[in-house]
Scaffold this motif. Structure first.
Motif, PDB file in Angstrom:
ATOM      1  N   ARG A 149      63.130  40.990  24.249  1.00 42.61           N
ATOM      2  CA  ARG A 149      62.077  41.917  23.836  1.00 42.61           C
ATOM      3  C   ARG A 149      60.983  42.112  24.884  1.00 42.61           C
ATOM      4  NH1 ARG A 149      61.758  37.080  22.972  1.00 42.61           N
ATOM      5  NH2 ARG A 149      59.829  35.849  22.866  1.00 42.61           N
ATOM      6  N   ASN A 150      60.651  41.061  25.640  1.00 41.93           N
ATOM      7  CA  ASN A 150      59.514  41.101  26.568  1.00 41.93           C
ATOM      8  C   ASN A 150      59.935  40.868  28.018  1.00 41.93           C
ATOM      9  OD1 ASN A 150      60.250  38.456  26.236  1.00 41.93           O
ATOM     10  ND2 ASN A 150      58.189  37.672  25.822  1.00 41.93           N
ATOM     11  N   ASP A 151      61.143  41.285  28.359  1.00 36.22           N
ATOM     12  CA  ASP A 151      61.636  41.132  29.727  1.00 36.22           C
ATOM     13  C   ASP A 151      62.254  42.449  30.194  1.00 36.22           C
ATOM     14  OD1 ASP A 151      62.588  40.241  32.157  1.00 36.22           O
ATOM     15  OD2 ASP A 151      64.388  39.311  31.310  1.00 36.22           O
ATOM     16  N   PRO A 153      57.978  42.327  31.177  1.00 36.48           N
ATOM     17  CA  PRO A 153      56.820  42.324  30.271  1.00 36.48           C
ATOM     18  C   PRO A 153      56.340  43.737  29.944  1.00 36.48           C
ATOM     19  CG  PRO A 153      56.509  40.755  32.067  1.00 36.48           C
ATOM     20  CD  PRO A 153      57.715  41.588  32.429  1.00 36.48           C
ATOM     21  N   TRP A 154      55.714  43.866  28.781  1.00 38.69           N
ATOM     22  CA  TRP A 154      55.069  45.128  28.437  1.00 38.69           C
ATOM     23  C   TRP A 154      53.965  45.429  29.452  1.00 38.69           C
ATOM     24  CZ3 TRP A 154      55.398  41.305  24.397  1.00 38.69           C
ATOM     25  CH2 TRP A 154      56.468  41.516  23.510  1.00 38.69           C
ATOM     26  N   GLU A 159      52.580  50.254  24.711  1.00 34.01           N
ATOM     27  CA  GLU A 159      53.954  49.746  24.669  1.00 34.01           C
ATOM     28  C   GLU A 159      54.086  48.628  23.643  1.00 34.01           C
ATOM     29  OE1 GLU A 159      55.123  50.756  29.328  1.00 34.01           O
ATOM     30  OE2 GLU A 159      55.169  48.681  28.627  1.00 34.01           O
ATOM     31  N   VAL A 160      53.052  47.807  23.500  1.00 33.81           N
ATOM     32  CA  VAL A 160      53.068  46.755  22.479  1.00 33.81           C
ATOM     33  C   VAL A 160      53.035  47.369  21.082  1.00 33.81           C
ATOM     34  CG1 VAL A 160      51.781  44.808  21.503  1.00 33.81           C
ATOM     35  CG2 VAL A 160      52.040  45.010  23.979  1.00 33.81           C
ATOM     36  N   PHE A 163      56.417  48.557  20.189  1.00 28.23           N
ATOM     37  CA  PHE A 163      57.258  47.410  19.858  1.00 28.23           C
ATOM     38  C   PHE A 163      56.998  46.928  18.440  1.00 28.23           C
ATOM     39  CE2 PHE A 163      57.022  42.650  19.823  1.00 28.23           C
ATOM     40  CZ  PHE A 163      58.368  42.404  19.679  1.00 28.23           C
ATOM     41  N   TYR A 228      64.141  48.743  19.884  1.00 27.12           N
ATOM     42  CA  TYR A 228      64.261  47.304  19.663  1.00 27.12           C
ATOM     43  C   TYR A 228      65.194  47.039  18.479  1.00 27.12           C
ATOM     44  CZ  TYR A 228      60.247  46.989  22.769  1.00 27.12           C
ATOM     45  OH  TYR A 228      59.417  47.095  23.861  1.00 27.12           O
ATOM     46  N   ASP A 286      53.535  35.571  21.675  1.00 31.17           N
ATOM     47  CA  ASP A 286      53.978  36.518  22.703  1.00 31.17           C
ATOM     48  C   ASP A 286      52.885  37.469  23.164  1.00 31.17           C
ATOM     49  OD1 ASP A 286      56.474  35.441  22.603  1.00 31.17           O
ATOM     50  OD2 ASP A 286      57.506  37.245  21.930  1.00 31.17           O
ATOM     51  N   ILE A 287      51.899  37.722  22.302  1.00 31.99           N
ATOM     52  CA  ILE A 287      50.927  38.763  22.595  1.00 31.99           C
ATOM     53  C   ILE A 287      49.491  38.254  22.577  1.00 31.99           C
ATOM     54  CG2 ILE A 287      50.030  41.009  21.818  1.00 31.99           C
ATOM     55  CD1 ILE A 287      52.888  41.528  20.676  1.00 31.99           C
ATOM     56  N   TYR A 291      47.764  37.447  26.399  1.00 33.13           N
ATOM     57  CA  TYR A 291      47.107  38.642  26.922  1.00 33.13           C
ATOM     58  C   TYR A 291      45.691  38.809  26.386  1.00 33.13           C
ATOM     59  CZ  TYR A 291      51.802  40.002  28.392  1.00 33.13           C
ATOM     60  OH  TYR A 291      53.041  40.026  28.978  1.00 33.13           O
TER      61      TYR A 291
END
Length: 374
Positions: A149-151, A153-154, A159-160, A163, A228, A286-287, A291
């Protein structure tokens, strides 16, 4: 091995050569069935041919890791392959009915004509399914080669949002069909890489080209929106609403932090709030944690990961709250760069300059700030 090779690397490679120059028991199953799979139209990599010999052994002056066949399969029941009819990269999954009795039934149900046409359905596409002649307990599922999902990265907040919109929608679809995934952690969410990687990549070392001759090139999700998918329905369950509220003894998935599993006293549990926790915890890890600038997600995520599962929102409420929150985000926020925590000032400046030029191009070419596939 070159004379200039670091001693530590020589020692590491020597140890690993011994472990990969022989096929594992699981790999031998694929090798033994390679002729049959070829008849079915699926070609395996050279490592899984009957007459395979480690190619790096003939080149002692080079690193073994430079050779494609040095790389063994990562998992016992999954192997990459090429569909000969169109040269597409696929994944073969060996499912044992005695171990995962409902997986084939559930993915076939979600892939039925009536359901796969629904745009909210984010089940991994099922390309083919067939029994193994010499083992009636095993079914082979054929699916497209996807990417984590994150490769890569966003790149942007938008983009997030794209997703999260898709994965919330996908879980809502499953729950409305009375299906609990029961393991919808991060690694079980992937995306179709073909828009971003028009020439694809090597299935085992995914930063290399399919032919192993160079570095795989890709675009961004904003330039080439992706879809996704949920994968791995090995412990999923489809419930009959006529049987009353679903209750199950817990089965621990990949995320071991589920609060209701920590001090379980033997009572049956509702599996649907656990799905909510899995997604909330994935977003947190992940987020929110990696970030900056994503704190607007925190109130929703905090509710999704509450210790008391009865206090977590149902997926319909998650979708509603997320949609309401997304509407408050302006275009400038959506197009802003996703900034990793710990990024130093020099990196920030350089990346911001590059991002500004890239964003200008996207605006001029009318790329949406929230990139969704057509």
């Amino acid at each position: 091995m070159s004379r200039d090779s670091p001693p530590a690397l020589e020692a590491w490679q020597s140890d690993h050569d011994d472990s990969v120059d022989q096929l594992t028991i699981a790999e031998r199953w694929w090798r033994d069935h390679e002729p049959w799979l070829a008849e079915r139209g699926y070609a395996l990599r050279p490592r899984y041919k009957k007459d395979w010999k480690p190619s790096w052994k003939a080149h002692p002056d080079r690193f073994a890791m430079d050779f494609e066949d040095w790389y063994a399969s990562r998992t016992a029941f999954i192997l990459d392959a090429t569909r000969v009819s169109d040269n597409s990269s696929v994944v073969l999954k060996r499912v044992k009915k005695s171990t995962n009795p409902r997986e084939v039934e559930i993915i076939k149900h979600l892939s039925s004509d009536d359901l796969k046409s629904d745009p909210r359905n984010h089940t991994v596409p099922l390309l083919d399914v067939f029994l193994v002649p010499d083992d009636p307990d095993v079914t082979i599922l054929v699916m497209p080669l996807l990417r984590p999902r994150n490769d890569p990265p966003w790149s942007t907040v938008g983009e997030v949002i794209a997703f999260l919109s898709q994965i919330f929608q996908g879980l809502q679809f499953m729950h409305e069909k009375n299906i609990a995934h029961r393991d919808c952690q991060g690694p079980n969410i992937m995306f179709d890489p073909r828009p971003m990687y028009p020439n694809m990549f090597h299935p085992r070392v995914q930063d290399k080209t399919r032919d192993w001759k160079g570095k795989a090139k890709h675009s961004t999700r904003t330039a080439c929106p992706v879809k996704y998918y949920y994968i791995d329905f090995g412990i999923s369950y489809m419930y009959n609403p006529d049987d009353g509220p679903p209750r199950e003894h817990p089965i621990r998935g990949g995320d071991k932090s589920v609060p209701e599993f920590q001090a379980w006293c033997g009572e049956p549990l509702d599996p649907f709030p656990t799905d909510i926790y899995y997604l909330g915890n994935m977003i947190r890890m992940d987020i929110l944690e990696p970030y900056k600038g994503m704190e607007f997600l925190s109130p929703l995520v905090d509710d999704m990961v509450q210790s008391d599962p009865s206090k977590r929102p149902i997926i319909q409420d998650v979708v509603r709250r997320f949609q309401e929150m997304s509407k408050t985000l302006g275009r400038r926020t959506l197009r802003s760069r996703l900034v990793p925590r710990g990024e130093d000032a020099l990196e920030t400046f350089a990346r911001n300059v590059a991002h500004a030029f890239r964003t200008t191009r996207f605006i001029l070419t009318r790329r949406p700030a929230i990139p969704q596939p057509s």
